[in-house]
Design a protein around this motif. Structure first.
Motif, PDB file in Angstrom:
ATOM      1  N   ALA A   1       0.834  -1.198   0.000  1.00 21.93           N
ATOM      2  CA  ALA A   1       0.000   0.000   0.000  1.00 21.93           C
ATOM      3  C   ALA A   1       0.875   1.257   0.000  1.00 21.93           C
ATOM      4  N   GLU A   2       1.933   1.225   0.784  1.00 20.96           N
ATOM      5  CA  GLU A   2       2.847   2.372   0.827  1.00 20.96           C
ATOM      6  C   GLU A   2       3.579   2.548  -0.497  1.00 20.96           C
ATOM      7  N   GLU A   3       3.967   1.446  -1.129  1.00 21.48           N
ATOM      8  CA  GLU A   3       4.639   1.519  -2.423  1.00 21.48           C
ATOM      9  C   GLU A   3       3.719   2.098  -3.487  1.00 21.48           C
ATOM     10  N   ARG A   4       2.448   1.699  -3.484  1.00 17.07           N
ATOM     11  CA  ARG A   4       1.498   2.224  -4.459  1.00 17.07           C
ATOM     12  C   ARG A   4       1.249   3.716  -4.239  1.00 17.07           C
ATOM     13  N   ALA A   5       1.130   4.104  -2.965  1.00 21.00           N
ATOM     14  CA  ALA A   5       0.908   5.513  -2.654  1.00 21.00           C
ATOM     15  C   ALA A   5       2.101   6.354  -3.092  1.00 21.00           C
ATOM     16  N   ALA A   6       3.307   5.861  -2.859  1.00 24.58           N
ATOM     17  CA  ALA A   6       4.513   6.586  -3.259  1.00 24.58           C
ATOM     18  C   ALA A   6       4.603   6.696  -4.773  1.00 24.58           C
ATOM     19  N   ALA A   7       4.228   5.619  -5.490  1.00 23.83           N
ATOM     20  CA  ALA A   7       4.261   5.643  -6.949  1.00 23.83           C
ATOM     21  C   ALA A   7       3.261   6.645  -7.509  1.00 23.83           C
ATOM     22  N   GLN A   8       2.073   6.711  -6.895  1.00 20.87           N
ATOM     23  CA  GLN A   8       1.069   7.663  -7.342  1.00 20.87           C
ATOM     24  C   GLN A   8       1.507   9.098  -7.093  1.00 20.87           C
ATOM     25  N   ALA A   9       2.142   9.308  -5.929  1.00 18.23           N
ATOM     26  CA  ALA A   9       2.611  10.655  -5.598  1.00 18.23           C
ATOM     27  C   ALA A   9       3.719  11.092  -6.552  1.00 18.23           C
ATOM     28  N   ALA A  10       4.599  10.155  -6.928  1.00 17.41           N
ATOM     29  CA  ALA A  10       5.685  10.481  -7.843  1.00 17.41           C
ATOM     30  C   ALA A  10       5.179  10.734  -9.255  1.00 17.41           C
TER      31      ALA A  10
ATOM     32  N   ALA B   1       2.170  11.980 -10.062  1.00 14.13           N
ATOM     33  CA  ALA B   1       1.275  13.137 -10.168  1.00 14.13           C
ATOM     34  C   ALA B   1       1.931  14.371 -10.787  1.00 14.13           C
ATOM     35  N   PRO B   2       3.150  14.810 -10.354  1.00 14.91           N
ATOM     36  CA  PRO B   2       3.767  15.997 -10.965  1.00 14.91           C
ATOM     37  C   PRO B   2       4.030  15.811 -12.452  1.00 14.91           C
ATOM     38  N   ALA B   3       4.446  14.601 -12.849  1.00 13.93           N
ATOM     39  CA  ALA B   3       4.727  14.346 -14.255  1.00 13.93           C
ATOM     40  C   ALA B   3       3.468  14.422 -15.092  1.00 13.93           C
ATOM     41  N   GLU B   4       2.355  13.959 -14.526  1.00  8.23           N
ATOM     42  CA  GLU B   4       1.090  13.987 -15.251  1.00  8.23           C
ATOM     43  C   GLU B   4       0.612  15.414 -15.451  1.00  8.23           C
ATOM     44  N   LYS B   5       0.798  16.264 -14.429  1.00  7.27           N
ATOM     45  CA  LYS B   5       0.390  17.662 -14.538  1.00  7.27           C
ATOM     46  C   LYS B   5       1.293  18.420 -15.495  1.00  7.27           C
ATOM     47  N   ALA B   6       2.563  18.037 -15.544  1.00  9.04           N
ATOM     48  CA  ALA B   6       3.529  18.746 -16.375  1.00  9.04           C
ATOM     49  C   ALA B   6       3.230  18.584 -17.866  1.00  9.04           C
ATOM     50  N   ASP B   7       2.570  17.510 -18.254  1.00  9.81           N
ATOM     51  CA  ASP B   7       2.304  17.315 -19.680  1.00  9.81           C
ATOM     52  C   ASP B   7       1.003  17.970 -20.120  1.00  9.81           C
TER      53      ASP B   7
ATOM     54  N   VAL C   1      -2.078  17.711 -18.711  1.00  5.45           N
ATOM     55  CA  VAL C   1      -3.321  17.009 -18.392  1.00  5.45           C
ATOM     56  C   VAL C   1      -3.310  16.603 -16.935  1.00  5.45           C
ATOM     57  N   ASP C   2      -4.370  16.920 -16.225  1.00  8.32           N
ATOM     58  CA  ASP C   2      -4.508  16.514 -14.827  1.00  8.32           C
ATOM     59  C   ASP C   2      -5.262  15.192 -14.790  1.00  8.32           C
ATOM     60  N   ARG C   3      -4.535  14.104 -14.450  1.00  6.52           N
ATOM     61  CA  ARG C   3      -5.141  12.764 -14.451  1.00  6.52           C
ATOM     62  C   ARG C   3      -5.568  12.304 -13.056  1.00  6.52           C
ATOM     63  N   THR C   4      -5.491  13.173 -12.080  1.00  8.05           N
ATOM     64  CA  THR C   4      -5.805  12.751 -10.728  1.00  8.05           C
ATOM     65  C   THR C   4      -7.265  12.385 -10.577  1.00  8.05           C
ATOM     66  N   ASP C   5      -8.133  12.911 -11.461  1.00  4.71           N
ATOM     67  CA  ASP C   5      -9.547  12.535 -11.382  1.00  4.71           C
ATOM     68  C   ASP C   5      -9.969  11.660 -12.557  1.00  4.71           C
ATOM     69  N   GLY C   6      -8.962  10.972 -13.114  1.00  2.00           N
ATOM     70  CA  GLY C   6      -9.270  10.063 -14.229  1.00  2.00           C
ATOM     71  C   GLY C   6      -8.935  10.658 -15.575  1.00  2.00           C
ATOM     72  N   GLY C   7      -8.376  11.901 -15.580  1.00  2.00           N
ATOM     73  CA  GLY C   7      -7.948  12.497 -16.838  1.00  2.00           C
ATOM     74  C   GLY C   7      -9.084  13.129 -17.612  1.00  2.00           C
ATOM     75  N   SER C   8     -10.216  13.492 -16.956  1.00  3.55           N
ATOM     76  CA  SER C   8     -11.372  14.009 -17.674  1.00  3.55           C
ATOM     77  C   SER C   8     -11.304  15.508 -17.900  1.00  3.55           C
ATOM     78  N   HIS C   9     -10.377  16.240 -17.223  1.00  2.11           N
ATOM     79  CA  HIS C   9     -10.281  17.691 -17.361  1.00  2.11           C
ATOM     80  C   HIS C   9      -8.880  18.092 -17.742  1.00  2.11           C
TER      81      HIS C   9
END
Length: 308
Positions: free
Chosen positions: A278-287, A289-295, A297-305
């Motif tokens: 669970a901790e590994e998955r949380a750390a992977a998601q946190a890492a 997130a910045p890359a997803e925003k940088a391109d 597109v905000d994918r934190t809510d499924g990439g719909s916005h």
């Protein structure tokens, strides 16, 4: 240790079937060698032997541990240990189908390996040694194992594989061959001396008992030790193939699965690996997130916005 065990089980379970079966042959054969050593130490045990029964059982348990030492040090595959491949399955690294494949190939390979040793020992006429005393230990042990109740055999199987899998766990913790062997000896001596039931060990002992009872004939039943014990072939009428399978191997295998997969593999997965994953998955998601925003597109809510 939990991660190392999970990785080890994953590596074994994902081997090609042919390699798995090949390593399972020696898994069954080496446990059979341990039981042969056990039988040899139990000849002549009784009120007149001069040793307390607990001491003779301890000796038998310690020498039997040779079998698991050979399995671990050679990298052979043992069904009872492979039940801990539940760990990578719970971590979703291994499918349930692959886990079942591992268990099935290991079980069949262990059985074939044990039966090969039975055939060699029969051809060597080892059961006739010491006036039939060696074979007498086997048939008495076989009859005792076949007298167990179904639920009793399951419970004895649970305890046996709890000890075996803990022995494997201890071996993983060892840094040297000596460490590993010492880690194995204690739990195995405990289970054998107490009389718990191990399916792979029984793949040798019970067929060996059947062969002695039904194949050796007058040469065995007329031997000195058998005559002194006052027993005949008719006293071992319960030693049949159907009883071996239905009254021992089936319930003991069920118990071994519970003791190894649930009480060791599953237990320590819950204790250590579930939280770590669970901790590994949380750390992977946190890492990520910045890359997803940088391109853009905000994918934190499924990439719909789109990001603004």
């Amino acid at each position: 240790m939990a991660k190392a065990m999970e990785d080890g089980m994953y590596a074994k379970a994902t081997k090609p079937i042919g390699e798995l079966f090949w390593l399972a042959l020696t898994g069954g054969a080496y446990i059979a060698l341990g039981f042969i050593f056990f039988v040899t130490t139990q000849q002549g045990v009784g009120p007149t032997s001069g040793l307390p029964i607990g001491v003779t059982k301890l000796i038998g348990g310690l020498v039997f541990s040779t079998g698991l030492m050979l399995v671990v040090m050679s990298g052979s595959d043992l069904f009872t240990g492979t039940t801990m491949s539940l760990m990578p399955t719970l971590s979703k690294r291994l499918s349930w189908g692959m886990m079942a494949r591992h268990w099935a190939v290991s079980y069949i390979g262990n059985l074939v390996g044990a039966l090969i040793v039975v055939a060699i020992i029969a051809l060597a006429k080892t059961p006739l040694s010491n006036g039939g005393a060696w074979g007498l230990v086997v048939v008495n042990t076989t009859q005792g194992k076949l007298s167990l109740g179904f639920v009793q055999a399951i419970a004895l199987g649970v305890m046996a594989n709890l000890a075996v899998c803990l022995a494997v766990w201890m071996a993983f913790a060892g840094r040297s061959a000596t460490d590993k062997m010492l880690g194995i000896a204690g739990p195995i001596a405990f289970f054998v001396a107490t009389g718990f039931e191990h399916s792979v060990a029984n793949m040798f002992m019970l067929p060996m008992g059947w062969v002695i009872t039904h194949v050796f004939g007058a040469e065995f039943w007329g031997s000195d030790a058998v005559q002194a014990a006052g027993v005949t072939q008719a006293d071992f009428s319960s030693v049949t193939i159907s009883n071996i399978v239905l009254h021992n191997l089936l319930p003991v295998t069920i118990g071994n699965i519970i003791g190894g997969a649930l009480f060791v593999g599953g237990y320590f997965w819950v204790a250590y690996r579930r939280k770590a994953l669970a901790e590994e998955r949380a750390a992977a998601q946190a890492a990520a997130a910045p890359a997803e925003k940088a391109d853009g597109v905000d994918r934190t809510d499924g990439g719909s916005h789109s990001a603004r």
